[in-house]
Each structure stands twice: as C-alpha cells, then as structure tokens.
Design an enzyme around this catalytic site. Structure first.
Site, PDB file in Angstrom:
ATOM      1  N   HIS A 209       0.683  -1.059   0.197  1.00  4.17           N
ATOM      2  CA  HIS A 209       0.211   0.146   0.294  1.00  4.17           C
ATOM      3  C   HIS A 209       0.494   1.633  -0.315  1.00  4.17           C
ATOM      4  CE1 HIS A 209      -3.180   2.784   0.882  1.00  4.17           C
ATOM      5  NE2 HIS A 209      -3.871   1.960   0.848  1.00  4.17           N
ATOM      6  N   GLU A 372      -2.003  -0.464  -5.867  1.00  2.00           N
ATOM      7  CA  GLU A 372      -1.768  -2.266  -5.747  1.00  2.00           C
ATOM      8  C   GLU A 372      -2.286  -3.191  -6.227  1.00  2.00           C
ATOM      9  OE1 GLU A 372      -4.403  -1.773  -1.635  1.00  2.00           O
ATOM     10  OE2 GLU A 372      -4.873   0.646  -2.860  1.00  2.00           O
TER      11      GLU A 372
END
Ligand SMILES: *[C@@H]1O[C@H](CO)[C@@H](O)[C@H](O)[C@H]1NC(C)=O
Ligand SMILES: *[C@@H]1O[C@H](CO)[C@@H](O)[C@H](O)[C@H]1NC(C)=O
Ligand SMILES: *[C@@H]1O[C@H](CO)[C@@H](O)[C@H](O)[C@H]1NC(C)=O
Ligand SMILES: *[C@@H]1O[C@H](CO)[C@@H](O)[C@H](O)[C@H]1NC(C)=O
Ligand SMILES: *[C@@H]1O[C@H](CO)[C@@H](O)[C@H](O)[C@H]1NC(C)=O
Ligand SMILES: *[C@@H]1O[C@H](CO)[C@@H](O)[C@H](O)[C@H]1NC(C)=O
Ligand SMILES: *[C@@H]1O[C@H](CO)[C@@H](O)[C@H](O)[C@H]1NC(C)=O
Ligand SMILES: *[C@@H]1O[C@H](CO)[C@@H](O)[C@H](O)[C@H]1NC(C)=O
Ligand SMILES: *[C@@H]1O[C@H](CO)[C@@H](O)[C@H](O)[C@H]1NC(C)=O
Ligand SMILES: *[C@@H]1O[C@H](CO)[C@@H](O)[C@H](O)[C@H]1NC(C)=O
Length: 416
Positions: A209, A372
């Site tokens: 992330h 992501e």
C-alpha cells in the site's frame, strides 16, 4: 532482464550527478552502509539506481530514492522520518505497508467458508446500527500493517520480514505465517509475499500500500500528482462498487473515453476530474479514483508476467522524468488518488521544496497516489467470480504467493 534498452545508458548518464544535492534533502544520501537499522529504525537496501529504507512496522517501505532527469535525488514514496512515528500516527493511512491478512474491504465484515459464517472486526463506515463500522478495511483495526514484523534476513540488496498471525486474530480463522521479501536489482524494486495457513482454511489477500509522488513532492509548479500520467494497458474492466466502495458483484466496462478508461491510452490522473462522471467515482461525495481494475491478459494466450514490455501499469511524471512500470502475477490493480488527503500529513525531510511559500510541507488532496497489486477485492463474498483458489488457503494446500517488480527509468516524453 527487463531493463529497457535505453535504461542502462540513462543510469550511466546519471552517475556524474550522483552527488547532486536534493533540494529538500538534509542528507538523504547520507545513509548507513552497515546492516541493521539506522538511527531512525530503518533498514537500508541498495542497487544500481535505487536505494530504499524499510520499516518493520507493517513491513513498510519508508523511503525510495532515485535520481530524476536532472540528476537530483528524489524520495518518491510517502512516509515518516523515523520508525517510531508510524506507531504514534492516529490517522494511520496504511503508509507503504502490507495490508493483511485480507487487503481492501470485506462486505458486512462477514464471509463463509464450507458453510460456516465468520465475523471479523469492522473498522470502517460506522452507522447507528453498526457503530464500529459497516465493513472491514485492510484486515481490521489491528491488521498486519499496525504490527511490527520480525526482520529475518537483511543484506545489502534485500530484506525479509516475517509475521505470525494467530488463530482468531481480528476474527479470522486459523494461524497464518507470512514472509515478505523486498529486493532491489538494477533500477528495480522486486517483492515476493508468501503466506501459509497452518491450521484452518482462511481468506488471504495481501498487497503493498505505497503512496507515490514521482516528483518527490518537490514539483515547483504543482503540489498535486494530477499531472502524473497513468496507463493500465490490460484493464478494460473494473469491479463495480456501491457508494461505500463495497463490490456489488458486477464487473463493469470502462468504455473508451470514460473516466475509468486508462487502457486505451495513457492519461493524466487529473484529465477527467472536472467531468460529472468523476463525481461519486470513489464513493459518496468523492471525486477521484479508489478503483479496482481487472487485469485481463489471458486473451493474448499464455503469458510470462515478467516478460519485458508486459507491465500491467505505468506511472510517469514529465516534470521529474521518472517512470515506473509495474509487473505482477496478480490479476487486479487498485489505484487511489489521495482524495482523502487534506494537508495534515507532513512531508519527510527528504521531500518537498525548501523555503517555498506556495506549497506547505504537507500532502494536499490529490498530492499522491496509491498503487496496489492484488486479487479481485472481496471475492470471498462473490463465489460467482469463482476465485476461491486465489483467496482461500488451508493446511496442506498451496501457499498464497504474490510477486511484483517495479521497474524504474527516466522517460522525458510522458504526455504533459
Ligand atoms: C551524515 O552522518 C554523519 C554521521 O552520522 C553526521 O555527522 C553528518 O552530519 C551527516 N551529514 C548530513 C548532511 O546529514
Ligand atoms: C551495496 O550495493 C551498492 C549498489 O549495488 C554498492 O554500490 C555497494 O558497494 C554495496 N555495498 C556493500 C557493502 O556491498
Ligand atoms: C520522528 O518523525 C516525526 C515526523 O516524521 C517527528 O515529528 C519526530 O520528532 C521524530 N522523532 C524523532 C525521535 O526523531
Ligand atoms: C514498533 O516498534 C517501534 C520501535 O521501532 C516501537 O516504537 C513501537 O511502539 C512498536 N509498535 C508496535 C505496534 O508494536
Ligand atoms: C484531515 O484528515 C485527518 C486524517 O484523516 C483527520 O484526522 C483530520 O480531522 C482532517 N482534518 C480536516 C481539517 O479535515
Ligand atoms: C451482516 O452481518 C450481521 C451479523 O454480523 C447479520 O446479522 C446480517 O444479516 C448481515 N447482513 C447482510 C446484508 O449480510
Ligand atoms: C522548477 O524546477 C525546475 C527543475 O528543477 C527548474 O528547472 C525551474 O527553474 C524551476 N522553476 C522555478 C520557477 O523555480
Ligand atoms: C498539468 O496538465 C495540464 C493538462 O492536463 C496542463 O494544462 C498543465 O499546465 C499541467 N501543469 C503542470 C504544472 O504541468
Ligand atoms: C461533500 O464534500 C465537501 C468537500 O469535501 C464537503 O464540504 C461537504 O460537506 C460534503 N457533503 C456531504 C453531503 O457530505
Ligand atoms: C516513454 O513514454 C511515452 C509516453 O507515455 C511512451 O510512449 C514510451 O513508450 C515510453 N518509453 C519507454 C522507453 O518506456
């Protein structure tokens, strides 16, 4: 080797500038060359063209340094200046870490395996009926990226973290043991994430992330990332979501020219944000992106995810000239355009402009973007997608594996 032909010469070209001072830098090049943590609690890893600092908290990337087209060193990921700050930050924006054991959202914080219903910790979208939240985001309020991983190995070019996630933690069934390895090779950040369910069947979905600004937040013309160019060559479809970003089950077409079309040609992040179609695109009252695109490559026949040119996403900034091509074995790609940033998150000392009155040393709305690699979000609540083997793991079965390669280069010709 996925190094683009032009890249080696770019590396050579930049070497004479290797000592150039970063404008915001109070010693970004002055890093510890020995193994073990530096005085800020970070572990450094090096390769030709890149150096990176990692933090056991969330197995996160804390700094990623690369020279831009002028030879100036830029730190292109958001984070804090030291490892202690991560545990103290109440806002916890999942900075650079590994969300787990199940990334993204779980509808109603429930799922079913073999006829048994499990309830996990809700932590997002509280309502009067569900005061803790209507869903679970990134594995619950004590998900993996709120925990200090163990450093099991650290060399000059690689680091491996591990975590043991006990049976029942956050409500998930069974113990999971995971290893996260980050390696730097020439101009490339590689990662491999492996997780094993040792005692019971459980959902597992991991990701990285990381918040990117390819200008090191030092662009003197704009402090947003809206001028970054983004390209998703295999992503004509996305996961349809409701107004709190929970998948509805529908797979939706990104028609050519629509807001979510990044497949037909590269496009600036901000190119379509004035259009009415962009309103609500990232949930209720939200203009921007927090979208899970499907990566559809099978139609071209069998593929090797590492093959040169087979990147699933490309991000470029014309200002710095920095380009990153994302290669992965995963089949979905989430991009979040920092819609929720509001100028409260400080920049690191390695970032931003010094003595600039136009731009405060904080991250504004749209000042960054998160990329992501992952599997189809909340597939555990959508058996009709038939992704059980990608998301449910148990003792004796295959381990969960995620691999990705972020290949950097200098490309001066990004659309601006
Ligand atoms: C580099 O590190 C050394 C030793 O920790 C320190 O004395 C020096 O001031 C640092 N230089 C900069 C520019 O931060
Ligand atoms: C670490 O890697 C960098 C980049 O490849 C290299 O320049 C440096 O000499 C290496 N240091 C050690 C101690 O091996
Ligand atoms: C750690 O970094 C934070 C902000 O990134 C800063 O506020 C704090 O003073 C730093 N702590 C130490 C011990 O340097
Ligand atoms: C993680 O480790 C840091 C030391 O680097 C410590 O300050 C912090 O309290 C730890 N956080 C958690 C959640 O254990
Ligand atoms: C900005 O965002 C942070 C983190 O989400 C939040 O704690 C804070 O209240 C927000 N501030 C304003 C002025 O909206
Ligand atoms: C949501 O979960 C609760 C239990 O936590 C259950 O009573 C309810 O029926 C669920 N709602 C839906 C729509 O699945
Ligand atoms: C902005 O930054 C670029 C690249 O470092 C530089 O060439 C230019 O002179 C700067 N412009 C201003 C107004 O500072
Ligand atoms: C950003 O891109 C837009 C076109 O999409 C352009 O009009 C503007 O000048 C660019 N700004 C900067 C600072 O590059
Ligand atoms: C919508 O967002 C704007 C700006 O973030 C805010 O001022 C406004 O109050 C929000 N409206 C609602 C209905 O939440
Ligand atoms: C540089 O960027 C342009 C525009 O996006 C693209 O067409 C070209 O293929 C890129 N070159 C390389 C070597 O990646």
């Amino acid at each position: 080797m996925r190094l683009h032909t032009g890249l080696a010469s770019v590396g050579a070209l930049l070497l004479p500038f290797a000592s150039a001072q970063s404008p915001g830098g109070t010693g970004s090049s002055n890093v510890s060359s020995s193994l073990g943590p530096d005085e800020n609690g970070f572990y450094w890893v090096y390769s030709e063209g890149l150096s990176a600092a990692f933090n056991p908290y969330g197995a996160s990337i804390a700094k990623l340094l690369i020279h831009d087209k002028y030879g100036v060193e830029r730190d292109v990921v958001a984070g804090f200046d030291n490892a202690t700050a991560y545990s103290l930050d109440a806002a916890h924006p999942h900075l650079g870490g590994v969300p787990g054991r199940y990334a993204n959202r779980i509808q109603n914080s429930t799922f079913e395996i073999d006829g048994e219903t499990y309830h996990v910790n809700p932590n997002e979208n509280p309502t009067p009926d569900a005061p803790d939240g209507a869903d679970t985001l990134h594995g619950g309020h004590d998900g993996w990226d709120y925990r200090n991983f163990t450093v099991v190995s650290h060399t000059n070019d690689s680091i491996t973290f591990s975590i043991v996630d006990p049976d029942g933690d956050q409500g998930f069934p069974g113990e999971v043991i995971s290893y996260i390895t980050y390696t730097l090779t020439d101009f490339t950040w590689d990662f491999k994430m492996v997780a094993i369910a040792t005692t019971k069947k459980t959902p597992i979905m991991l990701s990285s992330h990381t918040y990117w600004n390819l200008d090191g937040f030092a662009n003197n013309e704009t402090n947003t990332a809206l001028n970054h160019t983004f390209y998703l060559p295999y992503s004509g479809q996305r996961v349809g979501v409701d107004n709190i970003l929970i998948p509805t089950g529908d797979i939706v077409a990104n028609k050519q020219g629509s807001v979510n079309d990044f497949w037909s040609a590269p496009k600036q992040i901000g190119a379509d944000l004035q259009s009415s179609e962009a309103e609500g695109n990232c949930g209720f009252n939200c203009t921007g992106y927090d979208t899970c695109w499907i990566i559809n490559r099978g139609q071209d026949g069998p593929y090797d995810w590492r093959a040169e040119g087979g990147f699933v996403a490309r991000l470029q900034s014309a200002w710095s000239g920095i380009q990153v091509d994302v290669y992965t074995d995963q089949e979905a790609f989430q991009m979040y355009s920092c819609n929720g940033q509001n100028g409260t998150m400080p920049l690191k000392t390695t970032q931003g402009l010094v003595d600039n009155e136009d731009f405060p040393r904080t991250i504004p709305q749209y000042g960054c973007l998160v990329m992501e690699v992952e599997d189809w979000i909340d597939a555990i609540n959508h058996p009709e997608w038939q992704r059980e083997t990608k998301q449910i793991f148990g003792p004796g079965g295959d381990p969960y594996v995620l691999q990705a390669s972020y290949v950097f280069s200098i490309n001066d010709t990004a659309t601006s």
